[in-house]
Design a protein around this motif. Sequence first.
Motif, PDB file in Angstrom:
ATOM      1  N   GLU A  35       2.475 -24.009 -81.209  1.00 17.91           N
ATOM      2  CA  GLU A  35       1.505 -25.054 -80.867  1.00 17.91           C
ATOM      3  C   GLU A  35       0.918 -25.571 -82.169  1.00 17.91           C
ATOM      4  OE1 GLU A  35      -2.089 -23.995 -78.797  1.00 17.91           O
ATOM      5  OE2 GLU A  35      -2.375 -22.160 -79.913  1.00 17.91           O
ATOM      6  N   HIS A  37      -1.196 -26.342 -85.309  1.00 21.23           N
ATOM      7  CA  HIS A  37      -2.272 -25.735 -86.099  1.00 21.23           C
ATOM      8  C   HIS A  37      -2.537 -26.620 -87.317  1.00 21.23           C
ATOM      9  CE1 HIS A  37      -1.168 -22.152 -83.726  1.00 21.23           C
ATOM     10  NE2 HIS A  37      -2.354 -21.671 -84.018  1.00 21.23           N
ATOM     11  N   LEU A  45       2.304 -20.147 -85.895  1.00 18.57           N
ATOM     12  CA  LEU A  45       1.281 -19.267 -86.469  1.00 18.57           C
ATOM     13  C   LEU A  45       0.969 -18.068 -85.563  1.00 18.57           C
ATOM     14  CD1 LEU A  45      -1.999 -20.558 -88.195  1.00 18.57           C
ATOM     15  CD2 LEU A  45      -1.871 -18.363 -87.056  1.00 18.57           C
ATOM     16  N   ASP A  46       0.759 -18.341 -84.282  1.00 15.98           N
ATOM     17  CA  ASP A  46       0.374 -17.271 -83.351  1.00 15.98           C
ATOM     18  C   ASP A  46       1.483 -16.216 -83.210  1.00 15.98           C
ATOM     19  OD1 ASP A  46      -1.744 -18.966 -83.076  1.00 15.98           O
ATOM     20  OD2 ASP A  46      -1.574 -19.231 -80.915  1.00 15.98           O
ATOM     21  N   LYS A  49       1.897 -14.143 -86.688  1.00 18.82           N
ATOM     22  CA  LYS A  49       0.926 -13.065 -86.931  1.00 18.82           C
ATOM     23  C   LYS A  49       1.142 -11.905 -85.963  1.00 18.82           C
ATOM     24  CE  LYS A  49      -2.950 -15.419 -84.634  1.00 18.82           C
ATOM     25  NZ  LYS A  49      -4.338 -15.865 -84.718  1.00 18.82           N
ATOM     26  N   GLY A 126      -0.982 -13.263 -80.282  1.00 22.27           N
ATOM     27  CA  GLY A 126      -1.525 -14.121 -81.329  1.00 22.27           C
ATOM     28  C   GLY A 126      -2.219 -15.348 -80.750  1.00 22.27           C
ATOM     29  N   HIS A 165      -9.365 -21.582 -83.891  1.00 20.35           N
ATOM     30  CA  HIS A 165      -8.058 -22.235 -83.813  1.00 20.35           C
ATOM     31  C   HIS A 165      -7.811 -23.032 -85.089  1.00 20.35           C
ATOM     32  CE1 HIS A 165      -4.382 -23.736 -82.131  1.00 20.35           C
ATOM     33  NE2 HIS A 165      -4.683 -24.850 -82.761  1.00 20.35           N
ATOM     34  N   GLU A 170      -7.758 -18.333 -88.828  1.00 24.94           N
ATOM     35  CA  GLU A 170      -6.305 -18.321 -88.582  1.00 24.94           C
ATOM     36  C   GLU A 170      -5.478 -18.751 -89.789  1.00 24.94           C
ATOM     37  OE1 GLU A 170      -4.466 -18.542 -84.280  1.00 24.94           O
ATOM     38  OE2 GLU A 170      -5.162 -20.504 -84.929  1.00 24.94           O
TER      39      GLU A 170
HETATM   40 ZN   LIG Z   1      -3.338 -19.971 -83.257  1.00 23.88          ZN
END
Ligand SMILES: [Zn+2]
Length: 265
Positions: A35, A37, A45-46, A49, A126, A165, A170
């Motif tokens: 999604e 970022h 990113l989510d 991590k 994440g 977010h 993040e």
């Molecule tokens: Zn995120």
Amino acid sequence: MRVLSSVRWSDLRPDDFLERQRACPIVYMPIGLCEPHGHVAALGLDTLKADYYCEEAAGRFGGIVAPTQGYHIHECGFHKPWLDEVVGDTNPLLAGMPPQVVCYHFLYQLRAYANAGFHAVIVVSGHAGGSQKDLRRVAKAFTKSTGIPVVVKTDPEWGGYEGDHAGAYEISQLQAIHPEAVDLSLLERMNDEGSGGRLALGLDAAEASPAKGQQINETIIAAIGAVAENLKEGTLIKEPINYQQAEEIWSKILAQGEWWSMGLK
Ligand SMILES: [Zn+2]
């Protein structure tokens, strides 16, 4: 080319898998999604991590990392107006799914872990914002039926820091994990067309730093380690769970009514 890992289910030969599992019968499940970022950071990113926390935890405390779940709940509940606001007409390049799809799939992921001989499950998401409650609902039903403990937490829920977010929290996390995935020279980059401003970038993203990310990341990994220590015993099922038994668990979950925290639309 991806380097093979010594803690990944997918990367281990059977003998090595069983040896690792005997030493620590915990499975870690990384879950995230793609999604926006901001223009500054990689879309996953989510996911990136979650992968990192699981691999580090397994490497330091024992256990095996399950195949990553790279799709997550989105485009429903508050996420829908949020997307309209921060992304607008711009294509969000999103890998989202509705809750009932993710949760049904999640139940079968838990079944696979139990049948593969794991005694306990640690899920690191994440992606936060409420959908973790849906996963926890599935986890609770699964534990009730099988006795296998399942802990589901988003990265900020592991403690110490308030998440955000694509803000300083993040972006710092990703800078510390994959510096090449962040380019802060793009902080002021606006969308070429349509609305959506800076593509869901947090207002304080400019305050991100690898040092901050390192601190956040280490706090999270230590917290996962403490939970892993308590879960080591867990439960080993006596017989594999078949599809019919999994469907029975799913029916019980559905019978709980309109519980999806994000709504179904
Ligand atoms: Zn995120």
